[in-house]
Motif scaffolding. Structure first.
Motif, PDB file in Angstrom:
ATOM      1  N   LYS A 237      44.116 -30.893   2.114  1.00  0.00           N
ATOM      2  CA  LYS A 237      44.248 -29.500   1.659  1.00  0.00           C
ATOM      3  C   LYS A 237      45.349 -28.782   2.427  1.00  0.00           C
ATOM      4  O   LYS A 237      46.193 -28.098   1.845  1.00  0.00           O
ATOM      5  CB  LYS A 237      42.920 -28.751   1.855  1.00  0.00           C
ATOM      6  CG  LYS A 237      41.858 -29.042   0.820  1.00  0.00           C
ATOM      7  CD  LYS A 237      40.620 -28.186   1.105  1.00  0.00           C
ATOM      8  CE  LYS A 237      39.519 -28.466   0.096  1.00  0.00           C
ATOM      9  NZ  LYS A 237      38.297 -27.679   0.407  1.00  0.00           N
ATOM     10  N   ASP A 238      45.304 -28.930   3.749  1.00  0.00           N
ATOM     11  CA  ASP A 238      46.286 -28.249   4.595  1.00  0.00           C
ATOM     12  C   ASP A 238      47.701 -28.744   4.297  1.00  0.00           C
ATOM     13  O   ASP A 238      48.656 -27.952   4.278  1.00  0.00           O
ATOM     14  CB  ASP A 238      45.960 -28.466   6.074  1.00  0.00           C
ATOM     15  CG  ASP A 238      44.692 -27.745   6.509  1.00  0.00           C
ATOM     16  OD1 ASP A 238      44.226 -26.851   5.768  1.00  0.00           O
ATOM     17  OD2 ASP A 238      44.158 -28.082   7.588  1.00  0.00           O
TER      18      ASP A 238
ATOM     19  N   ALA B 231      48.882 -29.964   1.432  1.00  0.00           N
ATOM     20  CA  ALA B 231      49.336 -29.413   0.151  1.00  0.00           C
ATOM     21  C   ALA B 231      49.673 -27.931   0.272  1.00  0.00           C
ATOM     22  O   ALA B 231      50.724 -27.480  -0.202  1.00  0.00           O
ATOM     23  CB  ALA B 231      48.264 -29.640  -0.915  1.00  0.00           C
ATOM     24  N   ASN B 232      48.803 -27.173   0.910  1.00  0.00           N
ATOM     25  CA  ASN B 232      49.014 -25.720   0.999  1.00  0.00           C
ATOM     26  C   ASN B 232      50.231 -25.360   1.846  1.00  0.00           C
ATOM     27  O   ASN B 232      51.007 -24.467   1.495  1.00  0.00           O
ATOM     28  CB  ASN B 232      47.763 -25.036   1.565  1.00  0.00           C
ATOM     29  CG  ASN B 232      46.603 -25.052   0.592  1.00  0.00           C
ATOM     30  OD1 ASN B 232      46.802 -25.086  -0.623  1.00  0.00           O
ATOM     31  ND2 ASN B 232      45.387 -25.042   1.107  1.00  0.00           N
ATOM     32  N   TYR B 233      50.400 -26.059   2.969  1.00  0.00           N
ATOM     33  CA  TYR B 233      51.531 -25.763   3.850  1.00  0.00           C
ATOM     34  C   TYR B 233      52.861 -26.020   3.138  1.00  0.00           C
ATOM     35  O   TYR B 233      53.774 -25.182   3.159  1.00  0.00           O
ATOM     36  CB  TYR B 233      51.448 -26.597   5.126  1.00  0.00           C
ATOM     37  CG  TYR B 233      52.665 -26.425   6.014  1.00  0.00           C
ATOM     38  CD1 TYR B 233      52.813 -25.292   6.808  1.00  0.00           C
ATOM     39  CD2 TYR B 233      53.675 -27.383   6.023  1.00  0.00           C
ATOM     40  CE1 TYR B 233      53.941 -25.120   7.604  1.00  0.00           C
ATOM     41  CE2 TYR B 233      54.811 -27.222   6.822  1.00  0.00           C
ATOM     42  CZ  TYR B 233      54.926 -26.085   7.603  1.00  0.00           C
ATOM     43  OH  TYR B 233      56.046 -25.914   8.383  1.00  0.00           O
TER      44      TYR B 233
ATOM     45  N   ALA C 289      53.424 -26.346  -0.074  1.00  0.00           N
ATOM     46  CA  ALA C 289      53.598 -25.459  -1.231  1.00  0.00           C
ATOM     47  C   ALA C 289      54.219 -24.144  -0.779  1.00  0.00           C
ATOM     48  O   ALA C 289      55.162 -23.634  -1.411  1.00  0.00           O
ATOM     49  CB  ALA C 289      52.254 -25.212  -1.912  1.00  0.00           C
ATOM     50  N   ALA C 290      53.716 -23.600   0.324  1.00  0.00           N
ATOM     51  CA  ALA C 290      54.264 -22.349   0.861  1.00  0.00           C
ATOM     52  C   ALA C 290      55.726 -22.528   1.259  1.00  0.00           C
ATOM     53  O   ALA C 290      56.562 -21.648   1.015  1.00  0.00           O
ATOM     54  CB  ALA C 290      53.432 -21.886   2.054  1.00  0.00           C
TER      55      ALA C 290
ATOM     56  N   MET D  42      48.098 -26.192  -8.834  1.00  0.00           N
ATOM     57  CA  MET D  42      48.396 -25.050  -7.960  1.00  0.00           C
ATOM     58  C   MET D  42      49.074 -23.970  -8.800  1.00  0.00           C
ATOM     59  O   MET D  42      50.182 -24.177  -9.312  1.00  0.00           O
ATOM     60  CB  MET D  42      49.293 -25.463  -6.786  1.00  0.00           C
ATOM     61  CG  MET D  42      48.679 -26.541  -5.912  1.00  0.00           C
ATOM     62  SD  MET D  42      49.649 -26.875  -4.403  1.00  0.00           S
ATOM     63  CE  MET D  42      48.988 -25.625  -3.313  1.00  0.00           C
TER      64      MET D  42
ATOM     65  N   ASP E  86      50.555 -21.078  -8.175  1.00  0.00           N
ATOM     66  CA  ASP E  86      51.862 -20.574  -7.758  1.00  0.00           C
ATOM     67  C   ASP E  86      52.977 -21.569  -8.057  1.00  0.00           C
ATOM     68  O   ASP E  86      54.102 -21.174  -8.381  1.00  0.00           O
ATOM     69  CB  ASP E  86      51.859 -20.251  -6.258  1.00  0.00           C
ATOM     70  CG  ASP E  86      51.079 -18.981  -5.945  1.00  0.00           C
ATOM     71  OD1 ASP E  86      50.735 -18.253  -6.899  1.00  0.00           O
ATOM     72  OD2 ASP E  86      50.815 -18.729  -4.755  1.00  0.00           O
TER      73      ASP E  86
ATOM     74  N   LEU F 115      53.616 -31.732  -0.784  1.00  0.00           N
ATOM     75  CA  LEU F 115      52.569 -30.904  -1.388  1.00  0.00           C
ATOM     76  C   LEU F 115      51.860 -31.691  -2.490  1.00  0.00           C
ATOM     77  O   LEU F 115      50.631 -31.637  -2.612  1.00  0.00           O
ATOM     78  CB  LEU F 115      53.146 -29.582  -1.912  1.00  0.00           C
ATOM     79  CG  LEU F 115      53.863 -29.501  -3.250  1.00  0.00           C
ATOM     80  CD1 LEU F 115      52.876 -29.244  -4.398  1.00  0.00           C
ATOM     81  CD2 LEU F 115      54.899 -28.376  -3.244  1.00  0.00           C
TER      82      LEU F 115
END
Length: 312
Positions: free
Chosen positions: A293-294, A296-298, A300-301, A175, A177, A275
């Motif tokens: 996916k969701d 990890a992305n959630y 991470a944010a 990732m 970011d 994440l």
């Protein structure tokens, strides 16, 4: 089935259930109407096999021994969890441990989020809150598993410190970011940890208690499942996870005696761990790719919000 229950128990159907990432779960229905669940701890089917073999923190929440230990402990202390009928650890016929466990005919707590009857909703989550309060009331002066008395020479949150670094290292490879902000995230981890004051009192916690780990039967009684990770630990580890996973329904589970510094540290750790966990599921063939996916992305944010200063 015959060996455990008798000749009248002939399996007529076996259905794979949606289990966790660390064991395989089947529902067994017998010709006489009896239903139970088969748990299989097969490391080759574990999505965190590499982490366990590397001695990662996941070793603290995997295996039939931990299931048997925590099943006994919870039941002895009046906490509902499916009854263990039989555990086979011989590995003579199969290269894995397996157990026959009570089938709780019901739904997960998550299914009550949108329940049309608010009184039913209240009853389910109030009972869960009462159950957790009873479980957390079991205390001792050292952290660790129920059968370990010699642990706890250091603060238990040090384990999460080390785990967060490992998970950040993994996530930063995949990732952008997270990779760009890896050093800042580690600095925040150390800053949050520096605020924590020493403690020598620990409560018995589930360790990963989301609404999917609570089954509710037809009497609206909650049962805890996936209990392998239960242990004596900082209660804030549990409550910060509950806060994330239960959202608005956390109001039924709240505890007013929590240490805010520990809450923030563990919340940050959970975001990093989840994440990385989502990425690992995605990379290792977890069947629900979108969920991974969701996840990890959630998270991470959420972790990056700490860099922006919104959460500290």
């Amino acid at each position: 089935m015959k060996k455990v229950f008798g000749t009248g128990y002939l399996a007529s159907s076996v259905t794979k259930m949606h289990g966790g990432a660390q064991k395989v779960v089947y529902k067994i229905t017998c010709s006489n109407g009896f239903v139970c669940v088969l748990y299989i701890w097969d490391l080759s089917m574990n999505y965190f096999k590499e982490d366990i073999e590397d001695g990662d923190i996941h070793q603290h929440s995997y295996g039939s021994h931990l299931f048997e230990l925590n099943n006994t402990y919870l039941i002895q202390h009046g906490i509902k969890t499916p009854t263990l009928y039989d555990l086979n650890t011989e590995k003579t016929r199969y290269p894995f441990d397996y157990a026959l466990v009570e089938y709780v005919d019901g739904q997960t707590a998550e299914s009550y989020y949108d329940h049309s009857d608010s009184q039913v909703q209240d009853k389910v989550f109030e009972r869960l809150g009462d159950m957790l309060a009873r479980m957390h009331a079991n205390e001792r002066h050292s952290f660790g598993k129920a059968d370990h008395r010699e642990m706890g020479t250091e603060n238990c949150h040090y384990e999460q410190m080390e785990n967060a670094k490992i998970q950040l290292s993994y996530a930063s490879q995949y990732m952008k970011d997270i990779g760009v902000n890896q050093n800042k995230l580690i600095d925040i981890l150390y800053e949050l940890e520096s605020r924590i004051k020493p403690r020598t009192q620990y409560e018995f916690i589930h360790g990963e208690l989301g609404p999917n780990h609570v089954l509710v039967n037809d009497k609206l009684e909650p049962f805890l499942i996936d209990i392998e990770g239960a242990m004596f630990f900082d209660i804030e580890h549990e409550h910060s996870f509950l806060e994330i996973r239960f959202g608005d329904f956390y109001r039924y589970l709240k505890n007013d005696k929590l240490d805010p510094d520990r809450m923030l540290f563990y919340r940050f750790h959970h975001h990093i761990s989840l994440l990385s966990g989502g990425l690992k599921l995605l990379h290792r063939g977890f069947p629900d790719e979108q969920f991974a996916k969701d996840l990890a992305n959630y998270h991470a944010a959420c972790a990056l919000r700490f860099v922006e200063g919104y959460d500290i």
